[in-house]
Design an enzyme around this catalytic site. Structure first.
Site, PDB file in Angstrom:
ATOM      1  N   GLY A  73       0.773  -1.237   0.000  1.00  0.00           N
ATOM      2  CA  GLY A  73       0.000   0.000   0.000  1.00  0.00           C
ATOM      3  C   GLY A  73       0.802   1.285   0.000  1.00  0.00           C
ATOM      4  O   GLY A  73       0.215   2.373  -0.033  1.00  0.00           O
ATOM      5  N   CYS A 104     -16.424   3.570 -26.767  1.00  0.00           N
ATOM      6  CA  CYS A 104     -17.775   4.124 -26.766  1.00  0.00           C
ATOM      7  C   CYS A 104     -18.311   4.235 -25.346  1.00  0.00           C
ATOM      8  O   CYS A 104     -19.237   3.510 -24.950  1.00  0.00           O
ATOM      9  CB  CYS A 104     -18.676   3.264 -27.641  1.00  0.00           C
ATOM     10  SG  CYS A 104     -17.973   3.097 -29.279  1.00  0.00           S
ATOM     11  N   TYR A 162      -1.072  -1.618 -11.935  1.00  0.00           N
ATOM     12  CA  TYR A 162      -2.521  -1.599 -12.158  1.00  0.00           C
ATOM     13  C   TYR A 162      -2.864  -0.906 -13.474  1.00  0.00           C
ATOM     14  O   TYR A 162      -3.911  -0.293 -13.608  1.00  0.00           O
ATOM     15  CB  TYR A 162      -3.258  -0.955 -10.976  1.00  0.00           C
ATOM     16  CG  TYR A 162      -2.879  -1.599  -9.654  1.00  0.00           C
ATOM     17  CD1 TYR A 162      -3.356  -2.855  -9.331  1.00  0.00           C
ATOM     18  CD2 TYR A 162      -2.009  -0.967  -8.771  1.00  0.00           C
ATOM     19  CE1 TYR A 162      -2.985  -3.472  -8.155  1.00  0.00           C
ATOM     20  CE2 TYR A 162      -1.631  -1.577  -7.583  1.00  0.00           C
ATOM     21  CZ  TYR A 162      -2.134  -2.831  -7.276  1.00  0.00           C
ATOM     22  OH  TYR A 162      -1.758  -3.440  -6.109  1.00  0.00           O
TER      23      TYR A 162
HETATM   24  C1  LIG Z   1      -3.004  -5.454  -3.589  1.00  0.00           C
HETATM   25  C2  LIG Z   1      -2.334  -6.008  -2.391  1.00  0.00           C
HETATM   26  C3  LIG Z   1      -1.043  -5.590  -2.045  1.00  0.00           C
HETATM   27  C4  LIG Z   1      -0.283  -4.530  -2.814  1.00  0.00           C
HETATM   28  O1  LIG Z   1      -0.825  -3.252  -2.684  1.00  0.00           O
HETATM   29  P1  LIG Z   1      -0.031  -1.996  -3.326  1.00  0.00           P
HETATM   30  O2  LIG Z   1      -0.882  -0.839  -3.053  1.00  0.00           O
HETATM   31  O3  LIG Z   1       0.100  -2.287  -4.784  1.00  0.00           O
HETATM   32  O4  LIG Z   1       1.302  -1.945  -2.658  1.00  0.00           O
HETATM   33  C5  LIG Z   1      -0.445  -6.197  -0.964  1.00  0.00           C
HETATM   34  N1  LIG Z   1      -1.085  -7.139  -0.221  1.00  0.00           N
HETATM   35  C6  LIG Z   1      -2.335  -7.552  -0.520  1.00  0.00           C
HETATM   36  C7  LIG Z   1      -2.987  -8.579   0.319  1.00  0.00           C
HETATM   37  C8  LIG Z   1      -3.000  -6.995  -1.611  1.00  0.00           C
HETATM   38  O5  LIG Z   1      -4.242  -7.403  -1.886  1.00  0.00           O
END
Ligand SMILES: *Cc1c(COP(=O)(O)O)cnc(C)c1O
Length: 412
Positions: free
Chosen positions: A229, A336, A365
């Site tokens: 995250g 579209c 992403y």
């Molecule tokens: C998507 C996800 C991540 C990675 O999140 P980022 O924002 O791309 O770093 C890590 N752990 C889990 C369980 C996820 O679903």
């Protein structure tokens, strides 16, 4: 990446095309691991859903990363890229029995459970197959993070993880099962998190959870998993300094004495990727200037889905006679849907048909959320490494589009 090389790649491979820079991935990986390594023992599990191209997985594997996966398909990709099953963490709220079976038979995958029902399903699989499994439990830490509502996963109402009150019971049930070994407790609080405080709060709750499990007699824990995250600034760098992230997590490592698992996705690959797209037409509509380009929401969904703002630059073909004067334009795709745009009201040098644009910071992403909507073939992907470049996924063909379909149904 220099403009000459991007222009060359666009001419050689066509547009739209995703271009990734290996040097940026390496540098980012080292920045992150240096910050964590200065504070505690850790292991990086790259979150495959951010970008699952095999060449990028291989690059990250060579750097020392394992994989955080959320499906059987991602397990197959991780293995194909040479990542060992013991370097894989299987996350996700709805793992199917066949996916659990693939993970446990691969041997050594850490399965992060998110519900009592999932424990039952995993127990049935290991009992039937006659093997063992390493298990983690994902805590819902009930912390909120200031991010887009769709990328916030650690609040109480979110579908992810188990609440604190249930974790203890579930953990003890795993511990008692003779074929399961409870090695980890974890969390993942969301994506694009810029503030270290939610990590600090979540880490405190994880430390409490570890303490509770140990008091209940669980003596098999090896790691705490703090998820991913970490936020980026599109086209620039980290928006959460990895040192501040490490500071927020360090007390958890100290209090528990356990290794820390991190699952970064976006921050490792996001700023390594650009989407090259060419202007097809210009027109005015309702007083707005439009640049209609050959890449759209089927290639890059983030602007439409999350209102994400990715910088857009003119790489080649800006009109010279305008002397670099800028104009406000909406950069829209050919699909579209009114929601099909790459950027609205952007200040760009005047760029007519044929000009080459780059959308920046889309390595994460981007391609993985692309689709065949409007029966568009998915873009090619290219990896640049210094002066060298290579196609790491060829553009789809119309045959690819129709593969598996049966125009004359074989009725049963
Ligand atoms: C998507 C996800 C991540 C990675 O999140 P980022 O924002 O791309 O770093 C890590 N752990 C889990 C369980 C996820 O679903």
């Amino acid at each position: 990446m220099n403009r000459g090389l991007l222009t060359h790649i666009a001419a050689a491979v066509g547009t739209p095309v995703y271009v990734y820079d290996a040097a940026v991935i390496r540098k980012t990986y080292h920045t992150l691991t240096a910050a964590l390594g200065a504070r505690f023992a850790h292991h990086v599990f790259y979150s495959v859903k951010a970008n699952s191209n095999l060449a990028l997985l291989r690059l990250l594997q060579e750097l020392g990363a394992g994989a955080d996966i959320v499906s059987g398909g991602e397990l197959a990709r991780a293995c194909a890229a040479g990542i060992r099953p013991e370097d894989v963490v299987f996350s996700g709220v709805g793992k199917a029995a066949h996916e659990l079976e693939a993970a446990v038979t691969a041997g050594g995958v850490l399965v992060n459970l998110e519900s009592a029902g999932e424990l039952e399903a995993l127990a049935r699989v290991v009992e039937r197959v006659g093997c063992e499994a390493r298990v983690g439990i994902r805590l819902n830490p009930d912390v909120s993070a200031a991010t887009h509502g769709y990328t916030q996963t650690g609040v109480r109402e979110a579908k992810f993880g188990v609440p604190f009150e249930e974790l203890q019971r579930l953990g003890c049930a795993v511990y008692r099962h003779p074929q399961l070994r409870l090695t980890s407790v974890g969390m993942h609080i969301g994506s694009q998190i810029t503030d270290p405080d939610p990590y600090r709060l979540g880490a405190e709750r994880l430390a409490d959870a570890v303490r509770g499990l140990r008091e209940a007699g669980v003596d098999t824990l090896e790691s705490v998993d703090v998820g991913g995250g970490i936020a980026i600034r599109h086209g620039e760098g980290f928006a959460l300094d990895p040192k501040r992230f490490a500071d927020a997590i360090a007390p958890l490592a100290e209090a528990t004495g356990l290794d820390v698992l991190v699952e970064p996705g976006r921050c490792l690959v996001g700023n390594a990727g650009s989407l090259l797209t060419r202007v097809l037409y210009r027109k005015r509509s309702g007083g707005r200037q439009l640049a209609i380009v050959d890449g759209g929401m089927s290639d890059l969904l983030r602007p439409s889905l999350y209102q994400a703002e990715h910088p857009i630059v003119v790489v080649d073909g800006a009109e010279p006679e305008t002397n670099g004067a800028r104009e406000q334009v909406d950069v829209v795709g050919p699909i579209c849907e009114t929601g099909d745009f790459l950027g609205l009201q952007r200040s760009l040098p005047a760029a007519g048909p044929g000009a080459l644009l780059a959308v920046l910071g889309v390595g994460a992403y981007g391609f993985t959320m692309s689709s065949n909507y409007n029966s568009r073939t998915r873009a090619a992907e290219v990896l640049v490494d210094g002066e060298r470049w290579a196609v790491i996924r060829r553009r789809e063909t119309y045959d690819d589009l129709m593969r598996g379909e049966c125009p004359e149904p074989e009725w049963q």
